[in-house]
Design a protein around this motif. Structure first.
Motif, PDB file in Angstrom:
ATOM      1  N   HIS A   1      -8.302  -7.174   4.967  1.00  0.00           N
ATOM      2  CA  HIS A   1      -6.980  -7.681   5.435  1.00  0.00           C
ATOM      3  C   HIS A   1      -6.362  -6.738   6.567  1.00  0.00           C
ATOM      4  N   ASP A   2      -7.423  -5.768   7.320  1.00  0.00           N
ATOM      5  CA  ASP A   2      -7.214  -5.037   8.195  1.00  0.00           C
ATOM      6  C   ASP A   2      -7.925  -5.015   9.452  1.00  0.00           C
TER       7      ASP A   2
ATOM      8  N   TYR B   1       0.862  -1.039  -0.112  1.00  0.00           N
ATOM      9  CA  TYR B   1       0.030  -0.016   0.183  1.00  0.00           C
ATOM     10  C   TYR B   1       0.896   1.302   0.071  1.00  0.00           C
TER      11      TYR B   1
ATOM     12  N   PHE C   1      -0.774   8.201   6.932  1.00  0.00           N
ATOM     13  CA  PHE C   1      -0.413   6.785   7.441  1.00  0.00           C
ATOM     14  C   PHE C   1       1.029   6.723   7.796  1.00  0.00           C
TER      15      PHE C   1
ATOM     16  N   HIS D   1      -1.984   8.402  -1.491  1.00  0.00           N
ATOM     17  CA  HIS D   1      -0.526   8.307  -1.187  1.00  0.00           C
ATOM     18  C   HIS D   1       0.480   7.606  -1.803  1.00  0.00           C
TER      19      HIS D   1
ATOM     20  N   ARG E   1      -3.942 -11.909   8.029  1.00  0.00           N
ATOM     21  CA  ARG E   1      -3.095 -12.087   6.604  1.00  0.00           C
ATOM     22  C   ARG E   1      -2.608 -13.286   6.476  1.00  0.00           C
TER      23      ARG E   1
ATOM     24  N   GLN F   1       4.638   7.171   3.460  1.00  0.00           N
ATOM     25  CA  GLN F   1       3.344   7.286   2.688  1.00  0.00           C
ATOM     26  C   GLN F   1       2.878   8.693   2.521  1.00  0.00           C
TER      27      GLN F   1
ATOM     28  N   ASP G   1      -8.272   2.638  -2.496  1.00  0.00           N
ATOM     29  CA  ASP G   1      -7.960   2.675  -1.112  1.00  0.00           C
ATOM     30  C   ASP G   1      -8.249   4.227  -0.545  1.00  0.00           C
TER      31      ASP G   1
ATOM     32  N   GLU H   1     -12.830   2.173  -0.443  1.00  0.00           N
ATOM     33  CA  GLU H   1     -12.843   2.349   0.936  1.00  0.00           C
ATOM     34  C   GLU H   1     -13.084   3.768   1.482  1.00  0.00           C
TER      35      GLU H   1
ATOM     36  N   ARG I   1     -10.570  -1.410  -6.521  1.00  0.00           N
ATOM     37  CA  ARG I   1     -10.837  -1.114  -5.265  1.00  0.00           C
ATOM     38  C   ARG I   1     -10.113   0.006  -4.932  1.00  0.00           C
TER      39      ARG I   1
ATOM     40  N   ARG J   1      -2.203  -6.293  11.983  1.00  0.00           N
ATOM     41  CA  ARG J   1      -3.045  -6.750  10.887  1.00  0.00           C
ATOM     42  C   ARG J   1      -2.171  -8.015  10.261  1.00  0.00           C
TER      43      ARG J   1
HETATM   44  C1  GLC Z   1      -6.364   1.092   3.571  1.00  0.00           C
HETATM   45  C2  GLC Z   1      -5.571  -0.312   3.468  1.00  0.00           C
HETATM   46  C3  GLC Z   1      -4.708  -0.619   4.478  1.00  0.00           C
HETATM   47  C4  GLC Z   1      -3.680   0.233   4.335  1.00  0.00           C
HETATM   48  C5  GLC Z   1      -3.921   1.608   4.510  1.00  0.00           C
HETATM   49  C6  GLC Z   1      -2.933   2.559   3.770  1.00  0.00           C
HETATM   50  O1  GLC Z   1      -6.887   1.261   5.032  1.00  0.00           O
HETATM   51  O2  GLC Z   1      -6.790  -1.296   3.446  1.00  0.00           O
HETATM   52  O3  GLC Z   1      -4.259  -1.949   4.300  1.00  0.00           O
HETATM   53  O4  GLC Z   1      -2.479   0.262   5.431  1.00  0.00           O
HETATM   54  O5  GLC Z   1      -4.986   1.815   3.662  1.00  0.00           O
HETATM   55  O6  GLC Z   1      -2.664   2.473   2.446  1.00  0.00           O
END
Ligand code: GLC
Ligand code: MG
Length: 524
Positions: A326-327, A64, A165, A104, A391, A169, A201, A265, A199, A387
């Motif tokens: 995955h989170d 990510y 984040f 990012h 995974r 990032q 992010d 998301e 999808r 997380r």
């Molecule tokens: C979203 C992703 C996550 C990632 C974050 C930063 O929440 O699902 O896994 O760490 O974005 O990109």
């Protein structure tokens, strides 16, 4: 009547590529691995895969943190592998959705390297750079994911950059038209190669307030909450410009036909979530609904949420449901193995598009990691919230590498008894339950697209009707461990249940449910 788009009737399967299938023995899943296991998906009966990022990345956030939006990381394979995967999926009638991370980049992306190189660099404005506040501190009170200041000091150029984040990032500056067109072109790149959608992010984070107003503090914050909840994100999330950008992103995918889909998301309240559909269905088709990930698991609460959610959707908008990703800790760990079966029925019989997280179809649970096995950077930043457990690699069989790898898996494997091979031919298995539910959805217009009507029930029983061309179905789910009973003015026959010995049972007058039992009844 116009045919509904495929993604309304279909089920989307989410693959975390590091963990699904490793073809080369390095312990990390890859694209040829996914290709080799595609038949699992067609056998199971899903319609599309969404694959978490496979782009070149230093891996600070395990993909990510993207360093090149239009290439494949050698860890996962090559561009030819991706082309082969898309072609093979399409041959089987499966769609392929990629993860797109627009908020990012990696700090190693050439754009950021340039941007950081000096205040006069032409890419300086591609990221969110600001002078310190008069006291020398960060320009605003904005906090990031781990509750830290969202501003990162850059000694060399004497300014802060914004990042929600990790330090690695940095957030792109989506107010800059060059950033917009460069990023939208990355969508076109993959659409040209035949992908069926994306999808997106953290879409709600794209744009921040240009007047740099401070976020209000959240008075309800308690120690132990997610650290970022200490603020209301009035000026950093879900800005009006972000909603406009969502429409522009949609226009780009629409250039490639009307069967492309966008999932996004969005970490926002449901009213805002609903708004992202766009007033005329011209926004994000699937703004991901995370309620089932976090809801208190009781019948009244879930029933109330379903009603509220359906009520706030704009006309024509299509709902969606997520039970794992995955989170978030796995559903079988959150709710326990018995209730996870009930939850599977819920996910696959509610009105709207279900998104199924890999491994949930066999009831995989969180796999604890020892301190020296930790891979997720969040584990160090937010203790207890790593997380890695959700995974853990897919368990295909009970061999030492779980049929996932011939090498050493990048994360520890879970319970050997929980695996695809062991469940495939067992009619009472979690896998069989998923396969039957998916088949039912495919065969039943009522289940995949019909009307939804809540049914009054007592205690911890959640009940609803689904009605369509093929007739009427009653879904009755006992979300608690105690026995439950539903009085019925209708009659029917049990189509399937969490307990397979109820198949075919006649139902009349009332329906008894054991604790943690769910039943789908075909009404006469
Ligand atoms: C979203 C992703 C996550 C990632 C974050 C930063 O929440 O699902 O896994 O760490 O974005 O990109
Ligand atoms: Mg590999």
């Amino acid at each position: 009547m116009e045919q509904p788009p495929w993604w309304q009737r279909g089920v989307i399967y989410h693959i975390y590529p590091r963990s699904w299938m490793d073809s080369d023995g390095d312990g990390v899943g890859d694209l040829p691995g996914i290709l080799a296991r595609l038949d699992h998906l067609t056998w199971l009966g899903v319609d599309a895969v969404w694959i978490s990022p496979v782009y070149p990345s230093p891996g600070a956030d395990l993909g990510y943190d993207v360093a090149d939006y239009t290439a494949i990381d050698p860890l996962f394979g090559t561009m030819e592998d991706m082309d082969r995967l898309i072609a093979a999926a399409h041959e089987r009638g499966l769609r392929v959705l990629l993860d797109w991370v627009p908020n990012h980049t990696s700090d190693q992306h050439p754009w950021f390297l340039a941007s950081r190189s000096g205040r006069d660099d032409p890419k300086r404005d591609w990221y969110v750079w600001r002078d310190p506040a008069p006291d020398g501190g960060p320009p605003t009170n904005w906090v990031g994911y781990a509750g830290q200041s969202a501003w990162c000091w850059d000694e060399a150029t004497g300014q802060y950059y914004y990042r929600f984040f990790l330090d690695t990032q940095p957030d792109l500056n989506w107010r800059n038209p060059e950033v917009q067109s460069a990023m939208l072109d990355t969508l076109r790149f993959w659409l040209e190669r035949g992908v069926d959608g994306f999808r997106i992010d953290v879409l709600s984070l794209l744009v921040e307030d240009d007047q740099l107003r401070d976020n209000p503090v959240n008075p309800e914050f308690r120690e132990g909450d997610w650290p970022y909840l200490r603020q209301h994100f009035a000026y950093t999330h879900d800005q009006p410009e972000t909603r406009e950008l969502a429409m522009r992103i949609r226009k780009v995918v629409d250039e490639y036909g009307d069967d492309k889909v966008l999932l996004a998301e969005l970490v926002v309240p449901i009213e805002a979530l609903a708004a992202y559909h766009g007033p005329d269905g011209d926004g994000i088709q699937v703004p991901l609904n995370f309620e089932l990930l976090e809801a208190d698991w009781n019948a009244r609460g879930i029933a109330a949420f379903v009603g509220r959610y359906l009520a706030v959707l704009p006309p024509g908008a299509w709902p969606n449901w997520v039970l794992g990703n995955h989170d978030t800790p796995r559903v079988a760990s959150r709710l326990g193995p018995a209730q996870a079966r009930v939850a599977a029925i819920l996910l696959l019989t509610l009105p709207g598009t279900p998104i199924l997280y890999y491994g949930d179809e066999i009831g995989m649970t969180d796999v604890p990691v020892a301190p020296d096995q930790v891979r997720d950077p969040i584990a160090a930043l937010i203790p207890g919230r790593g997380r890695d457990p959700e995974r853990s690699p897919m368990r295909w069989d009970d061999r030492p590498g779980a049929g996932f790898t011939t090498g050493t898996p990048w994360l520890p494997l879970g319970d050997p008894a929980v695996n695809v091979a062991a469940q495939r031919d067992d009619p009472g298995s979690m896998l069989a339950l998923h396969r039957r539910l998916l088949a039912l959805r495919h065969d039943s217009p009522a289940m995949s697209g019909g009307a939804y009507e809540p049914v009054q029930a007592d205690g911890d029983v959640l009940a609803y009707l689904r009605t369509g061309d093929d007739g009427r179905w009653l879904v009755a789910l006992n979300l608690g461990p105690g026995a439950g009973r539903l009085d019925l003015a209708v009659r029917g026959r049990v189509e399937l249940a969490t307990t397979p010995d109820r198949d075919g049972e006649r139902v009349e007058g009332h329906l008894d449910l054991a604790g943690d039992e769910g039943v789908v009844v075909r009404l006469d």
